[in-house]
Design a protein around this motif. Structure first.
Motif, PDB file in Angstrom:
ATOM      1  N   ASP A 140       0.847  -1.183   0.000  1.00  0.00           N
ATOM      2  CA  ASP A 140       0.000   0.000   0.000  1.00  0.00           C
ATOM      3  C   ASP A 140       0.894   1.249   0.000  1.00  0.00           C
ATOM      4  N   PRO A 141       0.357   2.472  -0.067  1.00  0.00           N
ATOM      5  CA  PRO A 141       1.195   3.678  -0.147  1.00  0.00           C
ATOM      6  C   PRO A 141       2.154   3.875   1.024  1.00  0.00           C
ATOM      7  N   THR A 142       1.918   3.214   2.166  1.00  0.00           N
ATOM      8  CA  THR A 142       2.858   3.321   3.295  1.00  0.00           C
ATOM      9  C   THR A 142       3.919   2.237   3.256  1.00  0.00           C
ATOM     10  N   LEU A 143       3.959   1.482   2.145  1.00  0.00           N
ATOM     11  CA  LEU A 143       4.876   0.349   1.972  1.00  0.00           C
ATOM     12  C   LEU A 143       4.660  -0.722   3.031  1.00  0.00           C
ATOM     13  N   THR A 144       3.400  -0.902   3.357  1.00  0.00           N
ATOM     14  CA  THR A 144       3.012  -2.014   4.233  1.00  0.00           C
ATOM     15  C   THR A 144       2.579  -3.174   3.359  1.00  0.00           C
ATOM     16  N   ILE A 145       2.987  -4.371   3.734  1.00  0.00           N
ATOM     17  CA  ILE A 145       2.669  -5.570   2.949  1.00  0.00           C
ATOM     18  C   ILE A 145       1.198  -5.923   3.156  1.00  0.00           C
ATOM     19  N   ILE A 146       0.427  -5.922   2.053  1.00  0.00           N
ATOM     20  CA  ILE A 146      -0.994  -6.268   2.146  1.00  0.00           C
ATOM     21  C   ILE A 146      -1.310  -7.549   1.387  1.00  0.00           C
ATOM     22  N   GLY A 147      -0.310  -8.143   0.745  1.00  0.00           N
ATOM     23  CA  GLY A 147      -0.518  -9.399   0.040  1.00  0.00           C
ATOM     24  C   GLY A 147       0.808  -9.983  -0.387  1.00  0.00           C
ATOM     25  N   VAL A 148       0.916 -11.339  -0.371  1.00  0.00           N
ATOM     26  CA  VAL A 148       2.146 -12.026  -0.769  1.00  0.00           C
ATOM     27  C   VAL A 148       1.782 -13.269  -1.578  1.00  0.00           C
ATOM     28  N   GLY A 149       2.692 -13.662  -2.482  1.00  0.00           N
ATOM     29  CA  GLY A 149       2.499 -14.874  -3.261  1.00  0.00           C
ATOM     30  C   GLY A 149       2.585 -16.118  -2.397  1.00  0.00           C
ATOM     31  N   GLU A 150       1.975 -17.199  -2.899  1.00  0.00           N
ATOM     32  CA  GLU A 150       1.860 -18.414  -2.090  1.00  0.00           C
ATOM     33  C   GLU A 150       3.223 -19.042  -1.783  1.00  0.00           C
ATOM     34  N   LYS A 151       4.172 -18.974  -2.700  1.00  0.00           N
ATOM     35  CA  LYS A 151       5.490 -19.553  -2.441  1.00  0.00           C
ATOM     36  C   LYS A 151       6.270 -18.714  -1.436  1.00  0.00           C
ATOM     37  N   LEU A 152       6.042 -17.419  -1.441  1.00  0.00           N
ATOM     38  CA  LEU A 152       6.686 -16.566  -0.454  1.00  0.00           C
ATOM     39  C   LEU A 152       6.118 -16.847   0.934  1.00  0.00           C
ATOM     40  N   VAL A 153       4.868 -17.241   0.976  1.00  0.00           N
ATOM     41  CA  VAL A 153       4.261 -17.639   2.255  1.00  0.00           C
ATOM     42  C   VAL A 153       4.954 -18.876   2.800  1.00  0.00           C
ATOM     43  N   GLU A 154       5.248 -19.847   1.906  1.00  0.00           N
ATOM     44  CA  GLU A 154       5.939 -21.055   2.344  1.00  0.00           C
ATOM     45  C   GLU A 154       7.338 -20.742   2.858  1.00  0.00           C
ATOM     46  N   VAL A 155       8.010 -19.789   2.208  1.00  0.00           N
ATOM     47  CA  VAL A 155       9.346 -19.400   2.674  1.00  0.00           C
ATOM     48  C   VAL A 155       9.269 -18.781   4.063  1.00  0.00           C
ATOM     49  N   ALA A 156       8.251 -17.934   4.278  1.00  0.00           N
ATOM     50  CA  ALA A 156       8.107 -17.269   5.573  1.00  0.00           C
ATOM     51  C   ALA A 156       7.605 -18.201   6.653  1.00  0.00           C
ATOM     52  N   GLY A 157       6.888 -19.228   6.239  1.00  0.00           N
ATOM     53  CA  GLY A 157       6.345 -20.167   7.210  1.00  0.00           C
ATOM     54  C   GLY A 157       4.948 -19.833   7.663  1.00  0.00           C
ATOM     55  N   ASP A 158       4.536 -18.583   7.480  1.00  0.00           N
ATOM     56  CA  ASP A 158       3.212 -18.181   7.934  1.00  0.00           C
ATOM     57  C   ASP A 158       2.825 -16.900   7.201  1.00  0.00           C
ATOM     58  N   LYS A 159       1.637 -16.887   6.629  1.00  0.00           N
ATOM     59  CA  LYS A 159       1.162 -15.711   5.902  1.00  0.00           C
ATOM     60  C   LYS A 159       0.988 -14.521   6.828  1.00  0.00           C
ATOM     61  N   GLU A 160       0.493 -14.759   8.026  1.00  0.00           N
ATOM     62  CA  GLU A 160       0.221 -13.669   8.949  1.00  0.00           C
ATOM     63  C   GLU A 160       1.499 -12.971   9.409  1.00  0.00           C
ATOM     64  N   LYS A 161       2.629 -13.687   9.288  1.00  0.00           N
ATOM     65  CA  LYS A 161       3.902 -13.107   9.706  1.00  0.00           C
ATOM     66  C   LYS A 161       4.286 -11.924   8.820  1.00  0.00           C
ATOM     67  N   LEU A 162       3.912 -11.967   7.526  1.00  0.00           N
ATOM     68  CA  LEU A 162       4.280 -10.929   6.582  1.00  0.00           C
ATOM     69  C   LEU A 162       3.232  -9.839   6.471  1.00  0.00           C
ATOM     70  N   LEU A 163       1.968 -10.216   6.482  1.00  0.00           N
ATOM     71  CA  LEU A 163       0.903  -9.245   6.272  1.00  0.00           C
ATOM     72  C   LEU A 163       0.871  -8.213   7.390  1.00  0.00           C
ATOM     73  N   GLY A 164       0.717  -6.960   6.966  1.00  0.00           N
ATOM     74  CA  GLY A 164       0.643  -5.868   7.928  1.00  0.00           C
ATOM     75  C   GLY A 164       1.996  -5.379   8.413  1.00  0.00           C
ATOM     76  N   GLN A 165       3.070  -5.978   7.918  1.00  0.00           N
ATOM     77  CA  GLN A 165       4.405  -5.573   8.339  1.00  0.00           C
ATOM     78  C   GLN A 165       5.008  -4.601   7.316  1.00  0.00           C
ATOM     79  N   PRO A 166       5.882  -3.697   7.758  1.00  0.00           N
ATOM     80  CA  PRO A 166       6.553  -2.812   6.793  1.00  0.00           C
ATOM     81  C   PRO A 166       7.490  -3.620   5.895  1.00  0.00           C
ATOM     82  N   LEU A 167       7.603  -3.182   4.660  1.00  0.00           N
ATOM     83  CA  LEU A 167       8.419  -3.916   3.691  1.00  0.00           C
ATOM     84  C   LEU A 167       9.871  -4.017   4.140  1.00  0.00           C
ATOM     85  N   SER A 168      10.386  -2.977   4.781  1.00  0.00           N
ATOM     86  CA  SER A 168      11.800  -2.953   5.162  1.00  0.00           C
ATOM     87  C   SER A 168      12.148  -3.938   6.270  1.00  0.00           C
ATOM     88  N   LYS A 169      11.145  -4.517   6.929  1.00  0.00           N
ATOM     89  CA  LYS A 169      11.429  -5.438   8.017  1.00  0.00           C
ATOM     90  C   LYS A 169      11.969  -6.761   7.494  1.00  0.00           C
TER      91      LYS A 169
END
Length: 640
Positions: free
Chosen positions: A227-256
């Motif tokens: 979104d315009p604040t560079l907050t993650i509002i959606g991720v691809g399914e393979k990136l979810v597998e890399v992270a281990g959890d979709k909720e871990k990425l959503l709502g977080q700033p991109l720079s984290k």
């Protein structure tokens, strides 16, 4: 900066102003380089100092000189075929401006240390556009303007006008000064705008129903929606597998969890991502941060259940791994993933989606990053490129091995060549003096080596005390002469005396030619006295007692190279004949000198004894002398 930029300056200054101006330029700028190498890096200040020097010499401004240098570079890089790349960037000048950062990214393959600026365009209309120029180099703004002028006229046949709207300076995160200049570029951009309007008209006619963003994230399994604040509002399914959890990425700033790798020198901001939509971005997935987040979740869970974290394990890619071993690169599958792609603005949701794929150079990198072929995008050529690279990898390794082997052999050959060259030089310099040999090497005629010398000192030395009547005697004579003459050779170098030749049992040497020496007489007598001293101390294997008789004379000579097959540097003139007569009329263990030589010797350094008048063959009666060193205890003559 790379040498190619400075090569272009040198080439066109010499071409348009002449060699004399270029030499003045080097002197005034105090530039210690006279030649520049294309792939070598040089200090950035060389360009500005050369421009300042040119401005002073030609009575122009510094800005004009820097713009001239920028034009020179564009004219020069066509020699390397880079003009083809410029022409291939797009149909219009605006297309080229949009892809400058991509060009720089590609050039870094050949020039990895390149510090290129970043540019993007805004407010595009039929009369031109606004260009934002960002660079950590100071003072290169006019250089860039010169490049744009030349590219617009040479490749796009456009007349370009530039005006500076705003100039600001900022400090980057790593402490470097960043110059940001906003230009208004005026040029005929009507064709580009007509083409864009035609594209938009086509899109309006094709009115397709909307579809969910989830489908887009499924098609691009590594995509990231912001979104315009560079907050993650959606991720691809393979990136979810890399992270281990979709909720871990959503709502977080991109720079984290992501680090901007390319374009270099810009901040990770919404404005840059929006305007650099034609530039390839590279984002690095920070696996360490993801793992740290997993550990924090586990720690919170262990506190809730009163469990000890040290006995807990987490599972990544089906493997149980101790939390304490979770360091970057410490386990397979934990290395950071580099994503490369394009930023696209979605007006429907006022967001930016990063359409990307992981950068995989070889199939062996997949396990290290915890990825599999099935994870790669189903469309495109990602899988094919990885497999093709794996299949050709063995061929490349074989080619590299052969190339390395050839390079090693070439290096050995160069070493041998250098060794044999040194040996050849030593042999040549033993026959001909070095200055004369170097003159012949440049192509000069042997006759050009013929020179007259006003005064030199010539010495002849003869071995006495034995003769050869049998073969055994001859062998003994050769062995003895080799030992004696080798000893004499070392003395010649010590006293800066040139050995001319050995003929039979006679040794000839000269000082004062071919290298002139004011102390030629003193050097010859010092060497002669040392020869007498060493011959007494020299132990001959056969036990034969050997002595020498030496004669020296000073006067003018003519010297030059004589012969073709075995060339020698020979001396001619009456001085040579007289010196030979001094030797033949000398006595064992004595140094016999003529009056001209005696007059050139310092009185306090030697003891000179008048021998009297001696009848010399071909010369008549001559006044000659014996020379001794200053420790001689004999009785001095009154004529000393």
């Amino acid at each position: 900066m790379y040498g190619m930029l400075l090569e272009s300056v040198q080439h066109f200054v010499q071409l348009e102003y002449g060699e004399d101006v270029w030499q003045k330029l080097l002197i005034e700028s105090e530039c210690k380089y006279t030649v520049f190498s294309t792939h070598q890096t040089y200090p950035d200040n060389i360009m500005s100092t050369l421009a300042m020097a040119l401005a002073n010499i030609t009575s122009t401004s510094l800005d004009d000189s820097m713009m001239f240098f920028g034009r020179c570079f564009v004219r020069f890089f066509s020699n390397y075929g880079y003009d083809v790349i410029i022409k291939a960037t797009g149909r219009y000048f605006a297309d080229f401006l949009s892809n400058i950062d991509n060009l720089h990214s590609q050039f870094r393959v050949s020039y990895p240390k390149m510090k290129s600026p970043s540019m993007y365009i805004t407010d595009i209309d039929e009369d031109g556009c606004v260009l934002v120029y960002r660079s950590t180099r100071q003072g290169f703004t006019q250089y860039m303007r010169g490049q744009l002028y030349q590219i617009a006229s040479e490749f796009f046949n456009l007349k370009l006008e530039t005006h500076v709207i705003e100039t600001t300076n900022k400090i980057t995160s790593d402490g470097r000064d960043l110059t940001i200049v906003t230009f208004r570029l005026n040029f005929d951009n009507s064709q580009y705008m007509c083409n864009k309007k035609a594209e938009q008209a086509t899109q309006i006619k094709c009115d397709f129903p909307p579809f969910s963003c989830c489908l887009l994230l499924e098609l691009f399994p590594f995509a990231v929606l912001l979104d315009p604040t560079l907050t993650i509002i959606g991720v691809g399914e393979k990136l979810v597998e890399v992270a281990g959890d979709k909720e871990k990425l959503l709502g977080q700033p991109l720079s984290k969890y992501f680090k901007l790798r390319s374009p270099k020198g810009i901040l990770m901001s919404w404005k840059n991502m929006y305007y650099l939509k034609s530039v390839n971005f590279e984002l690095e997935v920070l696996r360490t941060e993801l793992i740290k987040s997993t550990l924090e979740d586990l720690e919170q869970e262990s506190q809730d259940t009163c469990d000890n974290l040290s006995v807990r394990e987490i599972e990544i890619d089906g493997k149980s791994i101790s939390p304490y071993s979770l360091r970057r690169d410490s386990q397979p599958g934990l290395r950071n993933i580099l994503l490369k792609g394009q930023m696209k603005y979605l007006s429907d949701i006022n967001g930016i989606i990063f359409l990307c794929s992981p950068v995989i150079n070889d199939i062996s990198e997949l396990p290290d990053q915890g990825l599999y072929l099935n994870d790669l995008n189903p469309h495109g050529l990602s899988k094919e490129m990885v497999l093709t690279g794996w299949q050709s990898n063995s061929k490349l390794h074989l080619m590299f091995d052969k190339a390395e082997q050839r390079a090693t052999e070439l290096e050995k050959n160069y070493t041998l060549l250098d060794m044999w060259k040194r040996r050849g030089d030593e042999l040549l310099y033993s026959m001909i003096p070095k200055p004369v040999a170097d003159s012949l090497r440049t192509g000069n005629s042997p006759l050009s080596t013929c020179k007259s010398f006003d005064i030199v000192t010539v010495m002849f030395c003869e071995l006495v005390g034995f003769n050869s009547t049998t073969v055994e005697d001859a062998m003994e004579l050769v062995s003895t002469m080799n030992a004696v003459f080798s000893c004499f050779d070392s003395l010649m170098d010590a006293f800066n005396v040139y050995k001319v030749e050995t003929v039979g049992q006679i040794y000839m040497a000269v000082c004062g030619a071919p290298n002139k020496n004011e102390n030629h007489a003193r050097n010859i007598i010092d060497a002669a006295l040392e020869m007498v001293k060493h011959i007494r101390q020299l132990k001959i294997p056969s036990g034969t007692k050997v002595d020498v008789r030496i004669g020296a004379h000073s006067g003018p000579v003519v010297a030059g190279v004589v012969g073709i097959k075995v060339p020698r540097y020979c001396f001619f003139g009456d001085t040579v004949n007289t010196a030979s007569r001094m030797q033949s009329s000398s006595e064992p263990a004595m140094v016999h000198i003529s009056e001209p030589t005696k007059c050139l010797l310092p009185k306090e350094r030697y003891i000179i004894i008048n021998r009297g008048t001696v009848k010399i063959k071909g010369k008549g009666n001559m006044q000659t002398f014996w020379a001794f060193d200053n420790i001689y205890n004999g009785e001095e003559n009154s004529d000393t």
